[in-house]
Design a protein around this motif. Structure first.
Motif, PDB file in Angstrom:
ATOM      1  N   UNK A  34       0.817  -1.211   0.000  1.00 33.19           N
ATOM      2  CA  UNK A  34       0.000   0.000   0.000  1.00 33.19           C
ATOM      3  C   UNK A  34       0.854   1.266   0.000  1.00 33.19           C
ATOM      4  N   UNK A  35       2.029   1.187   0.599  1.00 35.44           N
ATOM      5  CA  UNK A  35       2.931   2.336   0.668  1.00 35.44           C
ATOM      6  C   UNK A  35       3.691   2.578  -0.634  1.00 35.44           C
ATOM      7  N   UNK A  36       3.688   1.608  -1.529  1.00 37.20           N
ATOM      8  CA  UNK A  36       4.424   1.710  -2.791  1.00 37.20           C
ATOM      9  C   UNK A  36       3.549   2.380  -3.838  1.00 37.20           C
ATOM     10  N   UNK A  37       3.590   3.680  -3.882  1.00 38.36           N
ATOM     11  CA  UNK A  37       2.709   4.443  -4.767  1.00 38.36           C
ATOM     12  C   UNK A  37       3.018   4.241  -6.247  1.00 38.36           C
ATOM     13  N   UNK A  38       4.239   3.840  -6.567  1.00 44.63           N
ATOM     14  CA  UNK A  38       4.619   3.699  -7.974  1.00 44.63           C
ATOM     15  C   UNK A  38       4.223   2.351  -8.572  1.00 44.63           C
ATOM     16  N   UNK A  39       3.815   1.406  -7.720  1.00 42.21           N
ATOM     17  CA  UNK A  39       3.461   0.083  -8.225  1.00 42.21           C
ATOM     18  C   UNK A  39       2.017   0.050  -8.714  1.00 42.21           C
ATOM     19  N   UNK A  40       1.840  -0.541  -9.865  1.00 40.60           N
ATOM     20  CA  UNK A  40       0.500  -0.738 -10.422  1.00 40.60           C
ATOM     21  C   UNK A  40      -0.125  -1.947  -9.732  1.00 40.60           C
ATOM     22  N   UNK A  41      -1.449  -2.048  -9.752  1.00 41.07           N
ATOM     23  CA  UNK A  41      -2.102  -3.213  -9.121  1.00 41.07           C
ATOM     24  C   UNK A  41      -1.592  -4.550  -9.656  1.00 41.07           C
ATOM     25  N   UNK A  42      -1.352  -4.626 -10.952  1.00 39.78           N
ATOM     26  CA  UNK A  42      -0.847  -5.892 -11.519  1.00 39.78           C
ATOM     27  C   UNK A  42       0.574  -6.193 -11.040  1.00 39.78           C
ATOM     28  N   UNK A  43       1.370  -5.137 -10.776  1.00 41.76           N
ATOM     29  CA  UNK A  43       2.712  -5.332 -10.221  1.00 41.76           C
ATOM     30  C   UNK A  43       2.620  -5.895  -8.809  1.00 41.76           C
ATOM     31  N   UNK A  44       1.698  -5.364  -8.021  1.00 38.36           N
ATOM     32  CA  UNK A  44       1.494  -5.845  -6.653  1.00 38.36           C
ATOM     33  C   UNK A  44       1.072  -7.309  -6.651  1.00 38.36           C
ATOM     34  N   UNK A  45       0.190  -7.660  -7.557  1.00 34.98           N
ATOM     35  CA  UNK A  45      -0.266  -9.042  -7.660  1.00 34.98           C
ATOM     36  C   UNK A  45       0.900  -9.957  -8.017  1.00 34.98           C
ATOM     37  N   UNK A  46       1.675  -9.569  -9.010  1.00 27.74           N
ATOM     38  CA  UNK A  46       2.820 -10.368  -9.437  1.00 27.74           C
ATOM     39  C   UNK A  46       3.832 -10.518  -8.298  1.00 27.74           C
ATOM     40  N   UNK A  47       4.077  -9.436  -7.598  1.00 24.74           N
ATOM     41  CA  UNK A  47       5.024  -9.440  -6.492  1.00 24.74           C
ATOM     42  C   UNK A  47       4.561 -10.359  -5.364  1.00 24.74           C
ATOM     43  N   UNK A  48       3.301 -10.279  -4.994  1.00 25.52           N
ATOM     44  CA  UNK A  48       2.783 -11.123  -3.922  1.00 25.52           C
ATOM     45  C   UNK A  48       2.786 -12.600  -4.316  1.00 25.52           C
ATOM     46  N   UNK A  49       2.497 -12.888  -5.579  1.00 26.98           N
ATOM     47  CA  UNK A  49       2.548 -14.275  -6.039  1.00 26.98           C
ATOM     48  C   UNK A  49       3.966 -14.822  -5.935  1.00 26.98           C
ATOM     49  N   UNK A  50       4.918 -14.007  -6.311  1.00 28.29           N
ATOM     50  CA  UNK A  50       6.328 -14.416  -6.258  1.00 28.29           C
ATOM     51  C   UNK A  50       6.766 -14.654  -4.804  1.00 28.29           C
ATOM     52  N   UNK A  51       6.446 -13.732  -3.933  1.00 32.09           N
ATOM     53  CA  UNK A  51       6.827 -13.859  -2.532  1.00 32.09           C
ATOM     54  C   UNK A  51       6.156 -15.084  -1.912  1.00 32.09           C
TER      55      UNK A  51
END
Length: 132
Positions: A34-51
Motif C-alpha cells: 500500500x505504501x508503494x505508490x509507484x506500483x500498479x495493481x498488476x505489479x502488486x499481484x505479481x510481487x505477492x505471487x512471487x513472494x
C-alpha cells in the motif's frame, strides 16, 4: 516493472519475514504494498505471487543453504545476507527465466546496497557452493 525492481521489492518483502509472526506477516506485506505508490495493481499481484511461492519453499531452500554453508548455522547468518541467498537460490533453482549467473550477480549487487561490508563476498561464496 523491471526485473531488477521486482527483485528489490521481493527482497524487501522476504526480509520482513524475519520480524513478524506468520499471522502478522500477511498484514505487514499488504501494508508494504500500500505504501508503494509507484506500483500498479498488476505489479502488486505479481510481487505477492512471487513472494508467496518463495515462502512456500523456504524450508527446502533453507535446507539446501544449511547443507552447503559449512561452519555457518542459518541462525548465525546476517538476516540481509540470508534473505538474499534465499532469493537467489530460488531464482537459480526454481525460476527458469533467470540465468544462474544473473541471479548470483544480482544478489551480490543487492548485498552491496543493503548488506554489510563483507556481505557481497559472503553471499557470493555461499551461492557459488550452491551451484556446484
Amino acid at each position: 516493472m523491471l526485473r531488477r525492481e521486482l527483485r528489490d521489492h521481493t527482497f524487501k518483502l522476504l526480509f520482513q519475514k524475519e520480524f513478524y509472526q506468520e499471522d502478522e506477516l500477511q498484514e505487514q506485506l499488504n501494508c508494504f504494498l500500500e505504501e508503494q505508490e509507484t506500483l500498479k495493481p498488476e505489479d502488486c499481484t505479481m510481487l505477492m505471487e512471487r513472494v508467496t511461492k518463495i515462502l512456500e519453499v523456504l524450508p527446502d531452500l533453507d535446507a539446501q543453504i544449511q547443507e552447503k554453508s559449512t561452519g555457518w548455522k542459518l541462525r548465525r547468518m546476517n538476516r540481509v545476507d540470508l534473505t538474499l541467498i534465499r532469493l537467489a537460490l530460488y531464482e537459480m533453482k526454481m525460476d527458469d527465466a533467470v540465468p544462474v549467473k544473473v541471479a548470483i550477480n544480482e544478489a551480490v549487487e543487492l548485498a552491496k546496497q543493503y548488506g554489510g561490508e563483507e556481505s557481497p563476498q559472503f553471499v557470493n561464496g555461499v551461492l557459488a557452493r550452491l551451484i556446484s
